[in-house]
Enzyme design. Structure first.
Site, short mmCIF file in Angstrom:
data_model
loop_
_atom_site.label_atom_id
_atom_site.label_comp_id
_atom_site.label_asym_id
_atom_site.label_seq_id
_atom_site.Cartn_x
_atom_site.Cartn_y
_atom_site.Cartn_z
N TRP A 338 35.54 14.89 -2.68
CA TRP A 338 36.39 15.50 -1.65
C TRP A 338 37.74 14.77 -1.55
CZ3 TRP A 338 31.18 15.30 -1.55
CH2 TRP A 338 30.47 16.46 -1.21
N CYS A 373 30.74 21.85 -1.29
CA CYS A 373 29.56 22.48 -0.71
C CYS A 373 29.21 23.82 -1.35
CB CYS A 373 29.71 22.61 0.80
SG CYS A 373 30.96 23.79 1.36
N HIS A 432 30.98 25.45 6.00
CA HIS A 432 30.03 24.70 5.18
C HIS A 432 29.04 25.71 4.60
CE1 HIS A 432 27.60 21.66 3.48
NE2 HIS A 432 26.61 21.75 4.35
N ASP A 455 19.84 22.33 2.02
CA ASP A 455 21.26 21.96 1.86
C ASP A 455 21.36 20.83 0.84
OD1 ASP A 455 23.92 21.36 2.08
OD2 ASP A 455 23.95 21.22 4.26
N TYR A 617 38.89 20.97 4.07
CA TYR A 617 37.97 21.89 4.75
C TYR A 617 36.85 21.14 5.46
CZ TYR A 617 33.96 21.67 1.53
OH TYR A 617 32.86 21.27 0.81
#
Length: 813
Positions: A338, A373, A432, A455, A617
């Site tokens: 990220w 993600c 997400h 997840d 984000y």
């Protein structure tokens, strides 16, 4: 945001296996699996149902060997031909006893598993789209085979079918399956003779609805008066067994056929991103039936060292997949990044599907850079659908990341309402993406069957491992945060409150504002049978503001680290605040506005502060690059509008991934002390790629597609890379096109050879250091080849990647 990587390597050796920053074309040397002793295994930490496994349990094997589910990553010889797979003929060797074949023995001279895509087995088991020649079955459902014998079958003969998986198969663990023909087997396994004709014996075999999933070795044992015969193992007789959502006895059973078509068999889908007010969508190629993908999925389980005995349980399998799709702990599939710097890998926005990622991991054994993600979720959908679990990709807008288990999103300010960044560890992601998969939960009380959240994005650890789920959506909806797995974290993502704390003169903190509708504002997925967007917020949450919703939140908060948080609320709300941002494209100027409304019958004076910054984000923001302060007088029952123009030249130097920005609004009402606080995220739209098919698409025949792109920016895009991919159409392909000038239009043409008929999606993306999140898709209706019973097996030009492509034409603005 993610926590620090763990130093332990789970079931892998004492010398940690670490990949380089970029994948090597050579496989990593095998780790020593015998050196880790005395430490608590992954299974003890992650999965309670497997934690009882003893140190002597040797029924797993990382890189294949006898009975390995990935077959040592052995690739099938072709991607399928549509013609019948050659019948496996015996070698004339007896694998039983002294190895001698005596006169009168019932010798198995060959086996036909009826495994081609056009055969009854593959069609009835809904596995005919897999680009494999091997037999692929779904458990709990019968299949057919033919045995070729040395003499006619007699009533006194006994035949036993045997299936082996793992390095040390045992009947008690389900890794060695014995099926006596004509007699009742155990656990749902049985086989009957359907036809005996000369030296051919037709069998109907039933598999157990709770069978282990993976790749089994198959053999046949016969007993006759002349002695015992055992057919040696033959790689051509390996059988894949998957979960079966068509079988009512399987705990992954899905009743609705349209759901099975969408959530198991659909090879492409839509993934949503952006903000609630500015939703973007992109098509993703799941490619679960592409050649090599099934082997990659089983290799993931091998790589984690998952005991074969636990592979029949979808709860355990999905939990392992959530751990292994990210690279933390055990060097899984994808490296998360990220940072905004993707120079040593692929920008997460550039991927168009899962196939390239999974095949790279299978081929090299190295984690693939990079994912965020939606990439983790897209790959997880591919893996779980491939293994037979009904799975969908879900996007939650305004998704909270609760770091202190308070089940609230806490934002801290000083006495002047300036954010105290060193205390603000919780964050709200613009969106997400995770997964829902469908199963029963025999490990939970009744009432929790249905969608389960999984997840794979590494955010927080669960039992010391970066994994999350499966977690019942029903438990999330009702705030039952004590239900496993990871319900508190997921509950906070969708249904927590944003709590604003202000520091007081004595150093303590007081709640000055609670924003109750800021988290989990919209939860969506692709609709069944169409490319429309479906709102599924209602299955995760009771209606906002309802008594049931408030009860769920406060029940959950009572189990958090700040159980009395709601007892300290104290705020007036005479003045309401609303933020508006015009829809703007990348490269354009934009206008922001804050609307203040006085709901009282008296005049109100507001000191208003606006701070604008760029935002990842994930809610991580850059420094403020524009701000505004002013005092606004509001007449009774009146509204006032405060604007902030922002020019392209002001925001251009600060842009980060996704082109998102965050407007922080804070204010103070002079007359009653009311504190105003609002955070508003918006994004700049990126252009789409325009794809046009030039001619009809037919299996086995070359077809051409045209891609058109216009650079929306007045600056040159450098090192531009296109990606092209589509299941049944085009293996992943990388096209290097060099630079594209400011406001320039370019046109490319590419050929491909369809290998499977039917409606297909061809997906493309563009990436450069100056512009990303650019993609396009076209539906291609592929006609079957004339006189063809299957699909085209030639690789031709479809596997090229990394080539430099000259542009067909360039146009000005």
């Amino acid at each position: 945001m993610m926590g620090s990587p763990r130093s332990d390597v789970g079931r892998w050796g004492g010398s940690p296996w670490q990949p380089p920053a970029t994948p090597s074309p050579e496989p990593e040397p095998e780790p020593d699996t015998r050196s880790r002793r005395g430490s608590r295994s992954f299974w003890a930490r992650c999965c309670g149902c497997c934690s009882c496994r003893s140190g002597a349990d040797d029924d797993w094997e990382p890189h294949g060997g006898r009975g390995s589910s990935s077959g040592g990553r052995r690739r099938p010889d072709s991607r399928g031909s549509g013609s019948r797979r050659p019948v496996s003929r015996g070698s004339g060797v007896n694998a039983a006893g002294d190895g001698v074949i005596r006169e009168g023995m019932l010798v198995v001279t060959g086996v036909d598993l009826l495994s081609s895509r056009s055969d009854q087995n593959r069609r009835e088991h809904h596995t005919d789209e897999f680009e494999y020649d091997e037999l692929i079955l779904r458990r709990g459902q019968p299949f057919h085979m033919v045995l070729f014998l040395s003499r006619p079958y007699e009533s006194s003969d006994r035949i036993t079918l045997e299936l082996h998986i793992g390095n040390n198969p045992e009947v008690g663990k389900g890794t060695h399956v014995i099926i006596p023909v004509g007699k009742g087997g155990s656990g749902g396994w049985k086989a009957q003779v359907t036809k005996s004709s000369g030296q051919n014996l037709n069998l109907r075999v039933h598999t157990s609805p709770s069978a282990i999933i993976g790749k089994f070795q198959f053999t046949v044992r016969t007993h006759s008066e002349a002695g015992e015969f055992l057919l040696p193992f033959d790689p051509n007789n390996e059988i894949y067994i998957l979960f079966n959502p068509w079988c009512s006895e399987d705990i992954v059973y899905v009743e609705r056929e349209d759901w099975r078509q969408e959530y198991v068999l659909n090879e492409s889908g839509r993934i949503y991103y952006g903000t609630e007010a500015q939703i973007g969508e992109r098509t993703w190629n799941y490619g679960q039936f592409d050649h090599g993908v099934l082997d990659a999925c089983l290799y993931i389980l091998d790589r984690r060292g998952m005991p074969y005995g636990g592979r029949g349980d979808p709860v355990s399998v999905s939990r392992v997949i959530s751990a292994m799709v990210n690279s933390l702990d055990d060097n899984g599939v994808l490296i998360g990044n990220w940072s905004g710097d993707y120079s040593r890998g692929t920008n997460p926005s550039a991927w168009v599907g899962s196939v390239e990622i999974l095949l790279s991991y299978l081929r090299t054994g190295y984690s693939v850079p990079y994912g965020q993600c939606w990439v983790f979720a897209g790959v997880t959908t591919t893996v779980l659908r491939c293994l037979g679990l009904a799975t969908r990709t879900v996007t939650n807008f305004n998704s909270a990341h609760d770091t202190d288990t308070s089940l609230t999103m806490d934002i801290y300010f000083d006495e002047n309402m300036k954010p105290l960044e060193h205390l603000n560890h919780d964050s709200v992601w613009n969106f997400h993406v995770w997964n829902d998969c469908w199963m029963k939960r025999p490990d939970l009380p009744s009432g929790f069957t249905g969608w389960q959240v999984v997840d794979s994005t590494p955010q927080e650890t669960s039992s010391g491992i970066f994994c999350c789920g499966p977690c019942s959506v029903e438990s999330i909806k009702n705030g039952l945060v004590y239900m496993k797995y990871d319900t508190p974290f997921i509950f906070a993502e969708v249904n927590s409150d944003k709590v604003y704390w202000q520091r007081q003169d004595d150093g303590s903190f007081k709640i000055v504002y609670v924003e109750e509708k800021a988290i989990g504002t919209l939860i969506v997925t692709k609709a069944v049978g169409s490319n429309m967007r479906e709102d599924i917020t209602h299955i995760y949450k009771h209606p906002e503001g309802s008594e049931a919703e408030r009860k769920a939140v406060e029940t959950a908060a009572a189990h958090g680290s700040k159980p009395n948080v709601y007892a300290t609320r104290d705020s007036a709300d005479d003045v309401a605040i609303q933020v508006e941002a015009q829809d703007a494209a990348m490269g354009q100027d934009l206008m922001l506005a804050v609307v203040l409304t006085n709901r009282s019958s008296s005049r109100r004076t507001v000191k208003l502060h606006l701070y604008l910054s760029v935002s990842f984000y994930t809610g991580v923001t850059g420094s403020t690059f524009k701000e505004s302060k002013e005092e606004v007088v509001l007449a009774p029952k009146a509204s006032e509008r405060v604007t902030m123009p922002v020019a392209y030249k002001e925001y251009r130097p600060h842009l980060v991934d996704q082109g998102a920005m965050l407007l922080n609004v804070s204010g103070h009402v002079k007359e009653n002390g009311q504190v105003l606080a609002k955070q508003h995220t918006f994004r700049l739209r990126t252009p789409d790629l325009s794809l046009t098919l030039l001619g009809a698409a037919v299996v086995g025949q070359e077809c051409e597609v045209q891609i058109v792109f216009k650079n929306p920016l007045p600056v040159t895009l450098t090192n531009v890379v296109f990606r092209l991919e589509g299941s049944g159409l085009q293996r992943p392909k990388i096209l290097n096109v060099g630079d594209i000038g400011g406001n320039e239009t370019v046109t490319l043409r590419q050929t491909f050879v369809p290998v499977r008929p039917g409606p297909r999606q061809l997906i493309a993306s563009l990436d450069s250091p100056q512009l990303s999140q650019v993609h396009g898709v076209i539906q291609v209706d592929v006609a079957p080849a004339s006189g063809s019973g299957g699909f085209f097996s030639g690789t031709g030009d479809n596997n090229r990647s990394g080539e430099s492509i000259p542009m067909a034409s360039r146009g000005g603005a």
